[in-house]
Design a protein around this motif. Structure first.
Motif, PDB file in Angstrom:
ATOM      1  N   LEU A  10       0.813  -1.213   0.000  1.00  0.00           N
ATOM      2  CA  LEU A  10       0.000   0.000   0.000  1.00  0.00           C
ATOM      3  C   LEU A  10       0.848   1.266   0.000  1.00  0.00           C
ATOM      4  O   LEU A  10       0.452   2.276  -0.595  1.00  0.00           O
ATOM      5  N   PHE A  11       2.017   1.233   0.629  1.00  0.00           N
ATOM      6  CA  PHE A  11       2.951   2.348   0.454  1.00  0.00           C
ATOM      7  C   PHE A  11       3.278   2.512  -1.029  1.00  0.00           C
ATOM      8  O   PHE A  11       3.304   3.628  -1.562  1.00  0.00           O
ATOM      9  N   ALA A  12       3.556   1.380  -1.700  1.00  0.00           N
ATOM     10  CA  ALA A  12       3.924   1.425  -3.118  1.00  0.00           C
ATOM     11  C   ALA A  12       2.770   1.896  -3.986  1.00  0.00           C
ATOM     12  O   ALA A  12       2.979   2.638  -4.962  1.00  0.00           O
ATOM     13  N   LEU A  13       1.555   1.481  -3.673  1.00  0.00           N
ATOM     14  CA  LEU A  13       0.396   1.927  -4.451  1.00  0.00           C
ATOM     15  C   LEU A  13       0.266   3.448  -4.405  1.00  0.00           C
ATOM     16  O   LEU A  13      -0.080   4.084  -5.412  1.00  0.00           O
ATOM     17  N   LEU A  14       0.574   4.033  -3.262  1.00  0.00           N
ATOM     18  CA  LEU A  14       0.563   5.496  -3.173  1.00  0.00           C
ATOM     19  C   LEU A  14       1.582   6.113  -4.126  1.00  0.00           C
ATOM     20  O   LEU A  14       1.294   7.114  -4.792  1.00  0.00           O
ATOM     21  N   TYR A  15       2.787   5.517  -4.225  1.00  0.00           N
ATOM     22  CA  TYR A  15       3.779   6.044  -5.172  1.00  0.00           C
ATOM     23  C   TYR A  15       3.212   6.021  -6.595  1.00  0.00           C
ATOM     24  O   TYR A  15       3.376   6.974  -7.360  1.00  0.00           O
ATOM     25  N   CYS A  16       2.614   4.883  -6.958  1.00  0.00           N
ATOM     26  CA  CYS A  16       2.128   4.701  -8.333  1.00  0.00           C
ATOM     27  C   CYS A  16       1.116   5.767  -8.719  1.00  0.00           C
ATOM     28  O   CYS A  16       0.998   6.133  -9.897  1.00  0.00           O
ATOM     29  N   TYR A  17       0.393   6.270  -7.728  1.00  0.00           N
ATOM     30  CA  TYR A  17      -0.613   7.304  -7.991  1.00  0.00           C
ATOM     31  C   TYR A  17      -0.140   8.707  -7.623  1.00  0.00           C
ATOM     32  O   TYR A  17      -0.895   9.673  -7.711  1.00  0.00           O
ATOM     33  N   GLY A  18       1.120   8.835  -7.215  1.00  0.00           N
ATOM     34  CA  GLY A  18       1.663  10.155  -6.893  1.00  0.00           C
ATOM     35  C   GLY A  18       1.210  10.681  -5.549  1.00  0.00           C
ATOM     36  O   GLY A  18       1.304  11.883  -5.298  1.00  0.00           O
ATOM     37  N   GLY A  19       0.742   9.787  -4.657  1.00  0.00           N
ATOM     38  CA  GLY A  19       0.291  10.204  -3.333  1.00  0.00           C
ATOM     39  C   GLY A  19       1.376  10.002  -2.294  1.00  0.00           C
ATOM     40  O   GLY A  19       1.236   9.164  -1.407  1.00  0.00           O
ATOM     41  N   PHE A  20       2.444  10.764  -2.368  1.00  0.00           N
ATOM     42  CA  PHE A  20       3.602  10.545  -1.498  1.00  0.00           C
ATOM     43  C   PHE A  20       3.336  11.053  -0.082  1.00  0.00           C
ATOM     44  O   PHE A  20       2.815  12.150   0.109  1.00  0.00           O
ATOM     45  N   ILE A  21       3.722  10.261   0.905  1.00  0.00           N
ATOM     46  CA  ILE A  21       3.565  10.658   2.302  1.00  0.00           C
ATOM     47  C   ILE A  21       4.549  11.752   2.659  1.00  0.00           C
ATOM     48  O   ILE A  21       4.226  12.703   3.360  1.00  0.00           O
ATOM     49  N   GLN A  22       5.780  11.626   2.159  1.00  0.00           N
ATOM     50  CA  GLN A  22       6.784  12.647   2.434  1.00  0.00           C
ATOM     51  C   GLN A  22       7.468  13.054   1.129  1.00  0.00           C
ATOM     52  O   GLN A  22       7.395  12.341   0.127  1.00  0.00           O
ATOM     53  N   ASN A  23       8.125  14.208   1.170  1.00  0.00           N
ATOM     54  CA  ASN A  23       8.820  14.688  -0.024  1.00  0.00           C
ATOM     55  C   ASN A  23      10.319  14.389   0.079  1.00  0.00           C
ATOM     56  O   ASN A  23      10.761  13.701   0.994  1.00  0.00           O
ATOM     57  N   GLN A  24      11.094  14.925  -0.847  1.00  0.00           N
ATOM     58  CA  GLN A  24      12.527  14.669  -0.876  1.00  0.00           C
ATOM     59  C   GLN A  24      13.245  15.202   0.353  1.00  0.00           C
ATOM     60  O   GLN A  24      14.321  14.715   0.718  1.00  0.00           O
ATOM     61  N   GLY A  26       0.827   2.823 -12.316  1.00  0.00           N
ATOM     62  CA  GLY A  26      -0.252   3.753 -12.023  1.00  0.00           C
ATOM     63  C   GLY A  26      -0.173   4.934 -12.968  1.00  0.00           C
ATOM     64  O   GLY A  26       0.703   4.992 -13.836  1.00  0.00           O
ATOM     65  N   PRO A  27      -1.055   5.899 -12.813  1.00  0.00           N
ATOM     66  CA  PRO A  27      -1.024   7.077 -13.694  1.00  0.00           C
ATOM     67  C   PRO A  27       0.198   7.954 -13.476  1.00  0.00           C
ATOM     68  O   PRO A  27       0.573   8.741 -14.348  1.00  0.00           O
ATOM     69  N   HIS A  28       0.867   7.812 -12.318  1.00  0.00           N
ATOM     70  CA  HIS A  28       2.041   8.638 -12.036  1.00  0.00           C
ATOM     71  C   HIS A  28       3.343   7.917 -12.364  1.00  0.00           C
ATOM     72  O   HIS A  28       4.260   8.505 -12.934  1.00  0.00           O
ATOM     73  N   MET A  29       3.435   6.634 -12.016  1.00  0.00           N
ATOM     74  CA  MET A  29       4.679   5.891 -12.221  1.00  0.00           C
ATOM     75  C   MET A  29       4.443   4.413 -11.935  1.00  0.00           C
ATOM     76  O   MET A  29       3.385   4.003 -11.468  1.00  0.00           O
ATOM     77  N   ARG A  30       5.450   3.605 -12.227  1.00  0.00           N
ATOM     78  CA  ARG A  30       5.495   2.205 -11.813  1.00  0.00           C
ATOM     79  C   ARG A  30       6.656   2.086 -10.826  1.00  0.00           C
ATOM     80  O   ARG A  30       7.824   2.192 -11.206  1.00  0.00           O
ATOM     81  N   MET A  31       6.330   1.879  -9.545  1.00  0.00           N
ATOM     82  CA  MET A  31       7.383   1.791  -8.542  1.00  0.00           C
ATOM     83  C   MET A  31       6.875   1.028  -7.326  1.00  0.00           C
ATOM     84  O   MET A  31       5.788   1.305  -6.826  1.00  0.00           O
ATOM     85  N   GLY A  32       7.662   0.068  -6.880  1.00  0.00           N
ATOM     86  CA  GLY A  32       7.309  -0.707  -5.701  1.00  0.00           C
ATOM     87  C   GLY A  32       8.354  -0.580  -4.618  1.00  0.00           C
ATOM     88  O   GLY A  32       9.452  -0.062  -4.834  1.00  0.00           O
ATOM     89  N   ASN A  33       7.996  -1.050  -3.425  1.00  0.00           N
ATOM     90  CA  ASN A  33       8.969  -1.169  -2.349  1.00  0.00           C
ATOM     91  C   ASN A  33       9.672  -2.513  -2.443  1.00  0.00           C
ATOM     92  O   ASN A  33       9.179  -3.436  -3.097  1.00  0.00           O
TER      93      ASN A  33
END
Length: 480
Positions: free
Chosen positions: A233-247, A331-338
């Protein structure tokens, strides 16, 4: 891959490594240690699960001596534990004149057991976690020297490993990454062919889930207080661009594009649950999706290759030959998993044999090929150069696996190289992420939306406030 739209998030790595600061309070440790009392008592009563113990040959003129006590998990590939207990530590112990003792416990007990050892200031010399143990930074030795020694010999460590063990605020490596585990999709090829749907995007999964459930083979994506659900579920947030924290490691879930992306990810999982899953996903343990897939009931799960290997070992060739692997859907933002799990050893400040602990970590990484092979390609080395030839060699080794569908393990290298990142991306795995992860707040957020207890927008606002409270706590301690 052509179906995805990707906006790259670039992060500049801190290269300087120096020294540290703070972490868990005693009240935190005591609060978290309750479940560990059982785990600690376990070691004396389960000699078959715990205790690879070997006496050394007592070679003359060795620099090391004494006893090295290690705690790590019961591996999902049982043959790996047999090899490390019966062969690897025996040979290392004899060579280095050290008695090596390994205790193995269930992964769900690692965090609470660590809290118990820290509260008691007693326990093992080396302790292996399966997620970055950032909140224990005050209790461990910095391992910058070990990282530099291995890097000098093998080249740079994998980015996911560095960002899981390094704190740019303190310039400290608080843990030593020994491996990370790619987290592929497992799916039944015949079932997905039957509904004529690819497994490329999360939208594909949304469209295919109701058809598969109608065939009696629901999708299995957990929303429970356990490791697999957390990583997914952390990874699903990345895929949709819903990041918990920034850089900069600041909480941004409820801000701008992050809020929009998180809401869309929550809606997606709600749809997949309502139309293509069952209530079981809210009460799963880390073994549940394995069990459901291996029973032939589930059509798709996300998990490490312990599932595929278990299918092969069971003799169920019909299931094994129909088990395909794929990267996390785009996802619409990226493909990225943990990483599925991140193997990180720490050396406690109260360790009794620090010298042996340090040498064990360095030696293990410098010759990691056997660990990769004995784990059946489960453990990828934290330094790619630990296997001579790096990803090129790893790809050839995976491609040579003889199990059907032939060549299915080759995609692991692609996942490891391109689609695996650290917990807390695009920031570092820090104490804030560690507490959010081990409090299971992200699975709880998804579960409350899927069950209709919170609207997606309200869930994002509510959980963002909880995340910010955790951030303020750790910022006050100088760790973010």
């Amino acid at each position: 891959m052509s179906n995805r739209t990707r906006r790259e998030v670039t992060v500049s790595d801190a290269d300087r490594v120096e020294h540290p600061s703070t972490a868990l309070t005693r009240s935190d440790l005591l609060r978290r240690a309750g479940a560990a009392a059982f785990a600690a008592s376990m070691f004396g009563s389960l000699p078959d699960k715990a205790l690879g113990v070997y006496g050394p040959l007592r070679h003359a003129r060795k620099q090391l001596s004494g006893e090295l006590k290690i705690l790590q998990w019961q591996h999902f590939v049982p043959d790996y534990d047999k090899w490390i207990d019966n062969t690897y530590i025996k040979q290392w112990g004899e060579k280095n004149d050290v008695d090596v003792k390994i205790d193995h416990i269930n992964n769900a007990l690692l965090f609470s057991t660590a809290s118990s050892e820290v509260a008691a200031q007693s326990g093992h010399d080396l302790f292996q976690f399966l997620a970055p143990p950032s909140s224990f930074q005050k209790q461990v030795l910095p391992v910058n020297d070990l990282v530099q020694e291995v890097t000098k010999k093998l080249g740079p460590m994998a980015k996911v490993a560095k960002r899981s063990t390094y704190n740019p605020k303190t310039n400290k490596f608080f843990g030593f990454a020994d491996n990370y585990v790619p987290d592929p999709i497992h799916y039944r090829g015949s079932l997905w062919n039957q509904i004529d749907t690819p497994v490329r995007t999360w939208e594909n999964v949304r469209q295919g889930a109701p058809k598969l459930k109608a065939l009696g083979h629901p999708v299995g994506l957990g929303m429970s207080n356990e490791l697999d659900s957390n990583m997914l579920l952390f990874a699903l947030l990345y895929c949709y661009g819903g990041f918990i924290q920034n850089q900069s490691n600041q909480i941004v879930l409820n801000t701008g594009a992050n809020r929009k992306g998180a809401i869309e990810a929550l809606k997606l999982m709600r749809d997949i649950y309502k139309n293509g899953m069952s209530d079981e996903v809210f009460a799963w343990t880390a073994a549940s999706n394995n069990q459901g897939f291996l029973a032939g009931r589930l059509s798709l799960v996300e998990n490490a290759i312990s599932i595929a290997r278990s299918a092969e070992d069971s003799g169920n060739t019909a299931l094994s030959n129909d088990t395909w692997l794929a990267p996390i859907p785009a996802g619409p933002h990226m493909r990225m998993g943990n990483e599925h799990v991140m193997g990180v050893y720490v050396i406690w400040k109260f360790a009794q044999n620090k010298a042996a602990a340090k040498k064990y970590l360095v030696d293990q990484q410098l010759d990691y090929r056997d660990h990769f092979v004995q784990s059946k390609f489960y453990n990828f080395p934290a330094w790619t150069g630990a296997i001579k030839g790096g990803f090129k060699t790893i790809r050839k080794m995976a491609a040579a696996d003889t199990h059907k569908p032939k060549g299915k393990y080759t995609v692991l290298t692609t996942i490891a190289e391109k689609y695996t990142t650290n917990l807390g991306y695009p920031g570092f795995s820090n104490a804030v992420m560690d507490e959010i992860f081990n409090s299971y707040l992200v699975p709880q957020m998804f579960a409350q939306v899927a069950q209709g207890k919170l609207a997606p927008a309200d869930a994002v606002s509510s959980f963002d406030k909880q995340f910010k409270r955790i951030y303020r706590k750790w910022k006050s301690q100088g760790l973010v």
